[in-house]
Design a protein around this motif. Structure first.
Motif, PDB file in Angstrom:
ATOM      1  N   GLU A  14       0.818  -1.209   0.000  1.00 57.11           N
ATOM      2  CA  GLU A  14       0.000   0.000   0.000  1.00 57.11           C
ATOM      3  C   GLU A  14       0.853   1.261   0.000  1.00 57.11           C
ATOM      4  O   GLU A  14       1.967   1.284   0.523  1.00 57.11           O
ATOM      5  N   ASP A  15       0.302   2.291  -0.652  1.00 59.47           N
ATOM      6  CA  ASP A  15       0.921   3.622  -0.675  1.00 59.47           C
ATOM      7  C   ASP A  15       2.350   3.575  -1.201  1.00 59.47           C
ATOM      8  O   ASP A  15       3.240   4.261  -0.690  1.00 59.47           O
ATOM      9  N   CYS A  16       2.575   2.779  -2.234  1.00 56.29           N
ATOM     10  CA  CYS A  16       3.909   2.653  -2.828  1.00 56.29           C
ATOM     11  C   CYS A  16       3.943   3.289  -4.217  1.00 56.29           C
ATOM     12  O   CYS A  16       2.916   3.433  -4.882  1.00 56.29           O
ATOM     13  N   GLN A  17       5.146   3.652  -4.656  1.00 56.97           N
ATOM     14  CA  GLN A  17       5.380   4.177  -5.990  1.00 56.97           C
ATOM     15  C   GLN A  17       6.423   3.304  -6.675  1.00 56.97           C
ATOM     16  O   GLN A  17       7.477   3.037  -6.094  1.00 56.97           O
ATOM     17  N   CYS A  70      -1.427   2.698  -4.995  1.00 57.55           N
ATOM     18  CA  CYS A  70      -0.063   2.667  -5.532  1.00 57.55           C
ATOM     19  C   CYS A  70      -0.008   3.389  -6.880  1.00 57.55           C
ATOM     20  O   CYS A  70      -0.996   3.445  -7.610  1.00 57.55           O
TER      21      CYS A  70
END
Length: 471
Positions: free
Chosen positions: A255-258, A307
């Motif tokens: 989660e919440d990754c680039q 993401c």
């Protein structure tokens, strides 16, 4: 809890002196719960082994550099023997040949905000010893010379003394990796195999091959990470046979990754370079989130949320070695400048697994709230099962895909082969006969708020269904 400064154990931190023994001495001297600190400085090291209940801290201004055996007169630990190395490549089969390894330990951590620089690591490694060899390399690599392949897949003897992972975790429990940077991580910046209760948070990884590989692990969180890997996958879940069992990867949250495929080192520098166009497999740059390709075991209860994909391949869910992917949800994804299919589901029959393996399954997959723009026109979103093994129960909801367009009538007339034992990549089928979505051998497909458009005209149909039932 005590704080042990590696300089008190003889570490110099001048970027020239080998500090391996001093850092390891501090780790070995630590009591349960102690913290081993690398203060500001430039520490040159070969292999370091973490111990249970010991926590490594890389303070601000700390650089832990992987030494080079040729330049620095030392060596990494040799790769341990593995009787189960037949079905996956060398890199997935060994853990000791790393800058840092955490093997058969519990309650350990590495935290930042310092930097791990894998300058002295190699990104190469031999392929698997599997005799069948079908599906060993992507079809995009057909035509490469034996010399070119030998560079990408050297002999095992060439790996002696070398390290090819920044961090390796194996059969460990309660591992936490937080708040540091990895630059040039070798074959794997992080390889975790057979680990339970693993947390990876707030890392910046800018590497020359794989970023984070999670193989046969349970209860995993990957949160708030930025991973740039133009030459291979950024965050990838696997279920190989490296530990001699079909160990499922399950209960994973990303989660919440680039993830991205900018030029190597340019996410770290902030320049976000765009000169490199192709990966070593001769497809466009990679940098994606993926399940597979190693898939002899299962994948269950996977959640990918909030993401961002930029200048990378799209989301891929692949099982080709007999494993099952089920109960997977991907939601709130933003994609820009996508270099292959924005969504790729593939159930195949490479079967690089012990004798008796049969094709697995993909079922109960939901992909929702996805926007992808600037998609290269070659490959539609793909949901590709097999004639006797359809993919089951897929929902695409509130998905908006914007392609560059330009497909021709001859593209629309193509009838790509099944290629059941080929390495799974969108490019395996060539330019697709639809521009937006192509589904083949699927039982149970739901589309809600599904939109495909092009910025220039395209002669192909927007959606193509072949052997799709219960739509």
């Amino acid at each position: 809890m005590n704080r042990l400064n590696v300089c008190d154990f003889g570490a110099v931190g001048d970027g020239r002196t080998l500090d391996t023994r001093a850092i390891q001495a501090a780790i070995d001297a630590a009591a349960p719960g102690d913290v081993v600190v690398l203060p500001s400085g430039h520490y040159l090291s070969f292999t370091l082994a973490l111990r249970s209940h010991v926590h490594l801290v890389l303070e601000a201004g700390c650089v832990l550099e992987a030494a080079d055996p040729v330049l620095h007169g030392g060596r990494y630990e040799e790769a341990e023997p593995n009787p189960f190395d037949l079905y996956q490549d060398f890199g997935h089969s060994h853990w000791r040949n790393s800058l840092i390894h955490a093997i058969d330990v519990e309650d350990v951590s590495i935290s930042g905000p310092g930097l791990i620089d894998g300058r002295g690591l190699t990104r190469e490694g031999p392929g698997s010893r599997w005799r069948k060899q079908a599906g060993e390399f992507p079809l995009s690599m057909q035509g490469m010379s034996s010399t070119e392949l030998a560079v990408l897949s050297p002999e095992i003897s060439a790996m002696s003394n070398l390290g090819n992972k920044a961090i390796a975790v194996c059969r460990a429990k309660g591992v936490r990796l937080r708040d540091f940077t990895i630059l040039r991580g070798g074959h794997f910046a992080i390889l975790a195999t057979g680990a339970d209760d693993l947390t990876i948070e707030n890392l910046l990884i800018d590497s020359n091959r794989d970023g984070i590989d999670i193989d046969g692990c349970r209860r995993v969180i990957v949160r708030g990470c930025r991973v740039n890997t133009p030459n291979d996958d950024a965050i990838v879940l696997k279920s190989s046979f490296a530990l001699g069992e079909r160990r499922a990867t399950e209960d994973v949250v990303i989660e919440d990754c680039q993830v991205s495929g900018f030029d190597p080192g340019t996410l770290y520098s902030g320049t976000r370079g765009r000169t490199q166009l192709f990966s070593p497999d001769r497809d466009r740059v990679t940098g994606r989130i993926k399940i597979g390709t190693e898939s002899s075991g299962d994948f269950r209860r996977i959640r990918i949320e909030r993401c961002t994909f930029e200048r990378s391949r799209g989301l891929a869910l692949e099982t080709v070695d007999g494993g099952t992917i089920e109960d997977a949800v991907a939601s709130s994804l933003t994609m820009r400048d996508i270099t292959t299919a924005p969504i790729f589901l593939r159930l195949g029959a490479r079967l690089r697994a012990p004798e008796g393996a049969v094709p697995g399954a993909i079922r109960n997959v939901t992909i929702r709230n996805v926007t992808a723009e600037g998609i290269l026109p070659d490959y539609a979103a793909l949901i590709m099962g097999l004639p006797d093994h359809p993919i089951e129960d897929v929902t695409l909801e509130n998905v908006r895909l914007v392609y560059e367009g330009g497909g021709t009538e001859s593209d629309a007339a193509r009838q790509p082969a099944e290629l059941e034992d080929a390495y799974p990549e969108p490019s395996m089928f060539g330019r697709t006969p639809a521009f937006g979505l192509w589904a083949r051998h699927v039982h149970g497909l739901t589309l809600k708020g599904f939109s495909v458009t092009t910025t220039t005209p395209d002669a192909r149909p927007d959606i193509l269904f072949e052997d799709v039932t219960r739509i």
